[in-house]
Enzyme design. Structure first.
Site, PDB file in Angstrom:
ATOM      1  N   ASN A 327       0.815  -1.200   0.000  1.00 18.84           N
ATOM      2  CA  ASN A 327       0.000   0.000   0.000  1.00 18.84           C
ATOM      3  C   ASN A 327       0.857   1.262   0.000  1.00 18.84           C
ATOM      4  OD1 ASN A 327      -3.050   0.142   0.168  1.00 18.84           O
ATOM      5  ND2 ASN A 327      -2.603  -1.725   1.320  1.00 18.84           N
ATOM      6  N   LYS A 330       1.223   2.785  -3.136  1.00 18.62           N
ATOM      7  CA  LYS A 330       0.036   3.468  -3.650  1.00 18.62           C
ATOM      8  C   LYS A 330      -0.319   4.691  -2.806  1.00 18.62           C
ATOM      9  CE  LYS A 330      -2.064  -0.712  -3.806  1.00 18.62           C
ATOM     10  NZ  LYS A 330      -3.285  -1.491  -3.673  1.00 18.62           N
ATOM     11  N   ASN A 352      -7.189  -9.701   2.778  1.00 19.42           N
ATOM     12  CA  ASN A 352      -8.136  -8.717   2.236  1.00 19.42           C
ATOM     13  C   ASN A 352      -9.429  -9.356   1.741  1.00 19.42           C
ATOM     14  OD1 ASN A 352      -7.701  -9.783  -0.312  1.00 19.42           O
ATOM     15  ND2 ASN A 352      -6.079  -8.332  -0.801  1.00 19.42           N
ATOM     16  N   ILE A 353     -10.332  -8.497   1.275  1.00 21.81           N
ATOM     17  CA  ILE A 353     -11.677  -8.959   0.930  1.00 21.81           C
ATOM     18  C   ILE A 353     -11.677  -9.976  -0.200  1.00 21.81           C
ATOM     19  CG2 ILE A 353     -12.842  -6.859   1.737  1.00 21.81           C
ATOM     20  CD1 ILE A 353     -13.053  -6.038  -1.252  1.00 21.81           C
ATOM     21  N   CYS A 414      -6.912  -0.662   8.971  1.00 25.70           N
ATOM     22  CA  CYS A 414      -6.440  -1.522   7.893  1.00 25.70           C
ATOM     23  C   CYS A 414      -6.119  -0.588   6.742  1.00 25.70           C
ATOM     24  CB  CYS A 414      -7.473  -2.588   7.549  1.00 25.70           C
ATOM     25  SG  CYS A 414      -9.155  -1.982   7.339  1.00 25.70           S
ATOM     26  N   SER A 415      -6.668  -0.793   5.563  1.00 18.69           N
ATOM     27  CA  SER A 415      -6.406   0.166   4.501  1.00 18.69           C
ATOM     28  C   SER A 415      -7.402   1.325   4.572  1.00 18.69           C
ATOM     29  CB  SER A 415      -6.475  -0.519   3.139  1.00 18.69           C
ATOM     30  OG  SER A 415      -5.477  -1.514   3.057  1.00 18.69           O
ATOM     31  N   ASP A 416      -8.674   0.996   4.398  1.00 19.04           N
ATOM     32  CA  ASP A 416      -9.692   2.048   4.433  1.00 19.04           C
ATOM     33  C   ASP A 416     -10.399   2.139   5.779  1.00 19.04           C
ATOM     34  OD1 ASP A 416      -9.363   2.999   1.818  1.00 19.04           O
ATOM     35  OD2 ASP A 416     -10.451   1.267   1.036  1.00 19.04           O
ATOM     36  N   TRP A 418     -12.853   0.165   6.926  1.00 17.98           N
ATOM     37  CA  TRP A 418     -14.287  -0.140   6.997  1.00 17.98           C
ATOM     38  C   TRP A 418     -14.584  -1.627   6.885  1.00 17.98           C
ATOM     39  CZ3 TRP A 418     -14.536   3.879   2.620  1.00 17.98           C
ATOM     40  CH2 TRP A 418     -14.029   3.345   1.421  1.00 17.98           C
ATOM     41  N   ARG A 460     -20.603  -4.523  -0.673  1.00 21.09           N
ATOM     42  CA  ARG A 460     -20.104  -5.837  -0.270  1.00 21.09           C
ATOM     43  C   ARG A 460     -21.143  -6.928  -0.491  1.00 21.09           C
ATOM     44  NH1 ARG A 460     -15.931  -3.818  -0.847  1.00 21.09           N
ATOM     45  NH2 ARG A 460     -14.557  -2.929   0.747  1.00 21.09           N
TER      46      ARG A 460
END
Lengths: 650, 738
Positions: A327, A330, A352-353, A414-416, A418, A460
């Site tokens: 990340n 990015k 991750n998702i 985490c990253s975002d 949510w 999601r």
């Protein structure tokens, strides 16, 4: 009419299941269905192969359209869109069964009276992820021609149609139209569903009340309305709790250094030690040179200082280290310990998702439709689903342990912030705070950590959209619910709610019947006016709490912190959810029914005792018997053992 | 036992025991300060500890300054003390008071203490020498190397690790060899039970429990009558064990079958002369028969033929019996043995590292043991046999009819007859089908390791049976009178080594021992079924299943039916789960009978037998694995909560009764009869109060005390007395005549 509606409703939302239910012919509804909407022509029934048992249905349809709709329990706002009377349901656990398929704007309703007790399949269209045609006009073989529905709740539903009457196309189109309203630029059924449960579930969560309950110390934390119009962060709620000493202006600076402006805010505070759980998105560190933000560093220091018990702060990054590093390229990344003094960063190694989605796909292959007995455990292991569950539980356990045992505050991201963050903060809260283990408290927890902090349910889950392979879909919330279930298994009397409650919530995250899980964040919900235009799931739940109550719940016993064991020795597959369509995996004598009997019996006996006591009192008052008969000494037994057993006397 | 321990402690009031050896082990400069450490150690280690001895028990050898490690602490924590070997047990005693505190927190066996390991409980011994080499110590060997650590693996799945860092070298060798020698005696008369029986005060002969032992004709007659069986009768053709040495003197054969002479001829055609024997007669008249393998000798085949005809005629339906060859249907004994070995690898671990590594592939490892497959296979065979019995007489066959015949016949009877789901019925079943019919407990339990015989592998068939029963109790939570704690305790009792029940290979061996000429006296050993020998009433209360009490107590049942009727409107609102059962009945080609309550009424249990439906019996296998312990939770918390609720219901019923009497102007309030559930125990005794307040709830309850891990917070530990906090249980048992 009100009462009738309630009865049928109690079945409908929780029961997207193949269950044989008594036909509720009592539904005295309502809108008459215009015949033009029927997708079935009566001529299609002329076949001589038609079993005699279906005759009455056919006759009744021909004689009066109203009778047919009367057989189908309809929700307020629900309308029949089409009926096909000559469909075969291909149950994977049973031989094919012929019957009538009805499509409404909310559900699929298949009914067969072929057998002794009528067979009903009642599926909300919202659970359908993909619809496919099976076989073509030239397909040979029995039941080779029909439709296949891939569902979000782990099953496939398959119907066979008769080629000669061309009814399949109509059924297919109706399902396509009403299962994917967003794709078709229509409204979700939740906006048409009108039901008054007598309780307003939208009032369950009031952020200010909740933070008051947690007991915010005003000298260190404050409630801010800076995000009232969602200008600071559009995916956060309007009410935020931040360190008292940081001004709204500074908050904007901090937000600018966090992915999607999701700055660290309070999630939970320990009532005694004042150690906190805060949540955020990743810091925007990446780039060349790496970016540094003094306000963010200072802000983290302030969070640490708000807890006098410890001179340290843990930053728990939910991701594996490699993902965090990736990340960085990015623009994202993680807090560098040399910049954030006194902070210690740990990576919780949760994937991750996309990994999770793939894992669930594999699990589905293992559990549905049939189970390979000889390789059951290794098949489950190969899906890694339970490894992920274990990893999430272990992560939450680490957060809870730091807060409880080390009295140290923890920032989770985490990253975002949510998906994995929501899983971790809500599970850690559940371990630390017994309030969230009540029915009301759990509703608040979901409203707070998941809905208000912008877990993107619409994306999601993919509400109403015909994009089965959308990479943004992922079972993040299901995983959380699975972890909760694991905890309820490990602590059978620590939770006020039962398994049925958890399954009802998951089912209705897909069903699109209630407004609760629609949209991606608070801002969208406000725009759409969900609170005004739709019904909350909690209205439905809270008007019949006893259905969702765990009979073994011992509130006084389980007031302490729960530390579940995050080991595969203690984590099992939630067969009650994942294998619920498979009759061979259901308990022979469900223990929750036994427990429930105990609860009901106890309540009724207590009532009887109270009645008798009252009667006795009355008699005494009348007959003045008091002087002869001493009052029964059993009237205050509680004192007897309390005196003996209360901890202070030991 | 406890009293001697307390008196020891009061003699040493100095409280030296608060200090543990942890400080020595953790000391990084250990080598430099060796002398200093030894000095401190010797002042700390106690020298006047003496083990409590049972009648006939003698201390063989002892070792000083032995370290007993706390499991899963990577040998970094523990207590120090003395290790003794007696002819009955291995016992570790310490002056450390904290280890004494631990005692209260678990089921307490009157015969042994927490640090005691009966020699018959020892499954295997591993020696670790300095340098870290680890080897299994075999029976009948002598060890000359110096032991650093001794790992003892027990049949109750517990691992004990002792360290000898501070022990005098001569003692180490002595104690290592003594363990091997005494844990694996080479002759059966070397078993401690012989000494025990000789020295046991004759306090009333025979058993105190009312479990029939099937050593006399009456017990058999009674069981025949109970079954309503008229076509079979008790036969004493084997009097004096003249026909078969492995069968009991009396057993049941078809009525008026043949002369004893003919029977003896027929018997000679069977392996070990074991005639086919009756197990059970179904209400429809069909019977279950167990039979050994036949020899193919033609001239006497007629007698066997006659016998088979007689069996057929004894079935009122006169149908041809169904024969089930258990050798083909059940997993082979070798497979079970291998499976058990693999299961042990998963259970006998002592390091947190191993625990974490195993966890990664736990599911495939568990599947790889094939243990659950064995369980599922046995249950399936039993279900098939039970189903056949609805129409036909069933003959279960096996080469010696002493292994799977015991297991399958017991399971079938449990499936068919609710009597065997009570404690008394279950015990009489084990006594009849296993003990009397000659399951070789001594041989298969490796109690005696005769060097001349090769078979020293442990065959865990009885464990497999208990596991099958446990699966049934999980699928039918209100179907059994006993709890899982009872089953685990029963398993532990098999290895106590002083009960006649599980010590012998057959009745003949038992009776020979009872009148051993050498001692010129009749000897008696207690039966396992006399639970008072081992456990207090309080501890025994954990054997009972509250849901069964609810189902079978007529008052509760009546009240329940009333309550259900009142709730019936509410019930129609319970959608999913309730309706599952109906759907299942519609299933085609499935012989599952589903509605739990219904099949309880109709007697026959029809469990799910797929391997995917089998669960790991965690209470039995994982109870000592500290990292897997759920503190404050697990099945026991469900169990205890059910106990509270049932007790409350019994109280309320009693209150209603009393109130009704009161309103009828009766002056006496009724005394409440005591249920056998845990919270009906007499709360006025200090022992009980202490038990409830000091027993912390964990998934290993009541077997293992909660281990203090890194989390020291008191708040996590729940004393089980908390269950009573807001309950309305009323302890008015006294007959109150005011």
């Amino acid at each position: 009419m009100e009462g009738n509606d309630k009865d049928t409703l109690a079945v409908a939302p929780g029961a997207s299941t193949d269950s044989i239910s008594e036909p509720s012919s009592t539904n005295s509804s309502k809108e008459s269905v215009s015949p033009s909407k029927s997708i079935c022509s009566t001529s299609s029934n002329s076949s001589g192969e038609q079993p005699a048992a279906t005759e009455p249905t056919k006759v009744s349809f021909e004689s009066s359209k109203v009778t047919v709709t009367e057989e189908i329990p309809l929700l307020p706002g629900e309308k029949v869109q089409g009926i096909d009377e000559n469909v075969t349901y291909l149950c994977p656990y049973n031989r094919p069964i012929k019957g009538t398929l009805t499509v409404t704007n909310y559900k699929l309703y298949f009914k067969s009276v072929e057998r002794e007790s009528p067979f009903v399949l009642d599926v909300p269209l919202g659970v359908i992820s993909k619809i496919e045609k099976i076989g073509g006009a030239t397909s040979r073989g029995e039941n080779a021609y029909g439709i296949d529905l891939l569902c979000k709740d782990m099953r496939n539903i398959r119907f066979a149609h008769r080629q000669e009457n061309h009814s399949r196309r109509q059924v297919f189109e109706k399902i396509q139209q009403f299962a994917f309203p967003i794709t078709n630029k229509q409204q979700l059924f939740a906006f048409e569903f009108k039901e008054d449960y007598g309780i307003d579930g939208w009032k369950v969560y009031n952020p200010e009340e909740e933070y008051k309950r947690q007991g915010l110390p005003p000298e260190s934390w404050r409630i801010t309305k800076v995000n009232e119009k969602y200008e600071l962060c559009d995916t956060y709620p309007s009410v935020l709790v931040v360190p008292a000493s940081v001004s709204d202006e500074d908050l904007k600076q901090v937000a600018s250094h966090r992915s999607r402006n999701r700055l660290p805010v309070l999630s939970w505070i320990h009532p005694e030690s004042q150690a906190t759980i805060t949540r955020s998105a990743q810091p925007l560190v990446g780039g060349a040179p790496l970016r540094r933000n003094r306000q963010d560093e200072h802000y983290i220091q302030t969070i640490m200082d708000a807890n006098a018990q410890s001179h340290k702060l843990y930053i728990m990054d939910a991701r594996p280290l490699v993902n965090a590093l990736a990340n960085m390229a990015k623009g994202g990344g993680y807090e560098r310990e040399e910049w954030y003094t006194n902070a210690e960063i740990a990576f919780l190694d949760i994937h991750n998702i996309h990994v999770m989605k793939d894992s669930l796909r594999k699990l589905r292959e293992v559990v549905f439709p049939t189970i390979d007995d000889s390789k059951w455990l290794s098949n489950i292991e190969a899906t890694h689903w339970l490894d992920h569950i274990k990893q999430i539980l272990a992560g939450a356990l680490r957060v809870a342990d730091k807060v409880e045992s080390a009295k140290t505050s923890v920032l989770v991201h985490c990253s975002d912030g949510w998906d994995r963050t929501a899983q971790l903060t809500s599970l850690a809260s559940l371990m630390l705070d017994p309030y969230y283990r009540t029915i009301k408290g759990f509703e608040v927890l979901i409203e707070k950590e998941w809905l208000s902090f912008g877990h993107k349910f619409a994306q999601r889950v993919g509400h109403g959209e015909d994009r089965h392979s959308d990479t943004d879909r992922s079972p993040v919330f299901l995983q959380f619910m699975d972890c909760v279930w694991q905890m309820t298994q490990q602590f059978p009397n620590a939770f006020e709610f039962n398994e049925h409650f958890l399954i009802t919530i998951i089912d209705n995250a897909y069903s699109c019947l209630f407004g609760t899980f629609l949209c991606n964040c608070d801002q969208q919900r406000t725009e759409k006016g969900l609170k005004q235009k739709t019904v909350s799931l909690w209205s439905f739940v809270n008007c019949q709490v006893e259905e969702f109550t765990n009979p073994l719940y011992a509130a006084t016993l389980q007031q302490h912190v729960l530390f579940p064991v995050a080991s595969l020795r203690r984590i099992e597959l939630w067969t009650g959810y994942y294998c619920r369509w498979n009759p061979r995996m259901r308990p022979q004598e469900p223990i929750h029914l036994r427990n429930k009997e105990l609860l009901i019996l106890k309540a009724q006996l207590q009532k009887k005792v109270d009645e008798l006591l009252k009667e006795l009192e009355n008699k005494k008052a009348k007959g003045k018997l008091a002087s002869q008969n001493s009052p029964p000494r059993i009237s205050s037994p509680i004192n007897l053992h309390n005196g003996l057993l209360s901890p202070k006397n030991m | 036992m406890t009293s001697s321990f307390i008196s020891y402690l009061s003699r040493n009031e100095k409280e030296a025991g608060r200090e543990t050896f942890k400080s020595y082990v953790d000391n990084p400069d250990e080598d430099e300060n060796d002398e200093e450490i030894k000095k401190r150690a010797s002042s700390f280690f106690q020298n006047d500890l003496n083990p409590h001895l049972l009648p006939g028990e003698k201390t063989v050898t002892e070792a000083d300054s032995v370290l007993c490690f706390v499991p899963f602490t990577e040998k970094k924590q523990g207590i120090s003390g003395k290790l003794f070997i007696t002819n009955f047990k291995l016992t570790f005693l310490t002056g450390d008071r904290s280890s004494y505190d631990q005692q209260n927190r678990r089921q307490r066996n009157k015969l042994i203490d927490d640090g005691d390991i009966p020699l018959t409980n020892i499954e295997s011994i591993y020696q670790v020498v300095s340098g870290g080499k680890r080897k299994k110590l075999l029976p009948n060997t002598t060890v000359s190397t110096l032991t650093k650590y001794l790992e003892i693996h027990c049949k109750d799945f517990r691992t004990h690790v002792f360290g000898f860092k501070f022990t005098p070298k001569d003692q180490i060798k002595k104690i290592t060899n003594a363990v091997i020698h005494y844990a694996f005696p080479s002759k059966s008369w070397l078993l401690y039970a012989y000494e025990y029986a000789k020295n046991l005060q004759p306090t009333g002969n025979g058993t105190v429990s009312n479990t029939p032992l099937y050593s006399n004709a009456d017990d058999w007659e009674r069981e025949l009558n109970r079954c309503g069986c008229t076509k079979w009768n008790v036969c004493d053709v084997n009097r004096g064990y003249c026909v078969s040495q492995s069968m009991p003197e009396r057993f049941v054969l078809p009525m008026n079958l043949m002369s004893y002479d003919e029977l003896m001829k027929a018997a000679s055609q069977f392996n070990e002369n074991r005639l086919p024997a009756w197990c059970y007669t179904h209400t429809n008249g069909a019977s279950l028969v167990r039979m050994a393998e036949m020899y193919a000798e033609s001239e006497l085949a007629d007698y066997v033929g006659n016998l088979k005809t007689a069996i057929q005629l004894a079935d009122v339906n006169k149908g041809y019996p169904v024969e089930m060859d258990l050798t083909k249907l059940c997993p082979s004994l070798k497979d079970v043995q291998a499976s058990y070995e693999r299961l042990k690898e998963l259970i006998f671990i002592d390091s947190g590292k191993d625990f974490a590594v195993q966890d990664i592939s736990w599911f495939s490892s568990l599947e790889g043991t094939k243990w659950l497959t064995c369980v599922s296979q046995c249950l399936k065979v039993a279900c098939d046999a039970a189903k056949h019995l609805e129409n036909h007489t069933v003959i279960i066959k096996e080469p010696d009819s002493r292994h799977y015949c015991c297991l399958i016949s017991s399971l079938v009877q449990i499936l068919l007859d609710r009597h065997f789901r009570t404690r008394l019925g279950f015990q009489s079943l084990i006594q009849r089908e296993w003990v009397a019919m000659g399951y070789p407990f001594q041989r298969e339990g490796c109690l005696v390791q005769d060097s001349s015989k090769s078979n020293t592998e442990y065959i865990p068939l009885f464990l497999l049976f208990l596991d099958c029963v446990w699966q049934l109790t999980q699928q039918y939570p209100s179907g059994f009178a006993f709890s899982e704690t009872y089953l685990v305790t029963l398993w532990d009792s098999v290895h106590m080594g002083i009960f006649e029940t599980f010590l012998f290979d057959c009745c003949h061996q038992r009776s020979r021992y009872h009148i051993d000429a050498r001692w010129q006296q009749r000897l008696f050993l207690p039966s396992t079924w006399d639970w008072n020998v081992q456990f207090s009433d309080d501890d025994q209360s954990f054997f009972n299943n509250p849901l069964y009490v609810m189902k079978t107590n007529p008052d509760v049942n009546e009240a329940l039916n009333k309550a259900k009727y009142l709730q019936s409107s509410l019930r129609s609102k319970i959608p999913t789960q309730e309706l599952y059962s109906y759907e299942l009945q519609n299933l085609e080609g499935s012989n599952l009978c589903i509605d739990g309550t219904k099949s309880l009424k109709g007697y026959r249990l029809t469990p799910l037998t797929g391997a995917a439906c089998m669960k790991l019996w965690t209470q039995c296998y994982l109870r000592w694995q500290t990292p897997a312990q759920i503190i404050g939770g697990g099945n026991p918390s469900q169990y205890l909560q059910q106990c509270v609720m049932v007790e409350e219901i019994l109280c309320l019923l009693h209150k209603i009764e009393a109130l009704k009497k009161n309103s009828a102007k009766s002056a006496n309030s009724l005394a409440r009869t005591r249920s056998d559930l845990v919270f009906s125990m007499a709360l006025d005794t200090p022992r009980t109060t202490e038990l409830l307040a000091n027993t912390y709830l964990s998934s290993s309850f009541p077997f293992s005390s909660v281990q203090r891990l890194s989390r020291e917070e008191k708040s996590v530990f729940t004393p089980i007395s908390l269950f009573l906090e807001h309950s309305t249980i009323d302890y008015d048992y006294s007959n109150d005549d005011d």
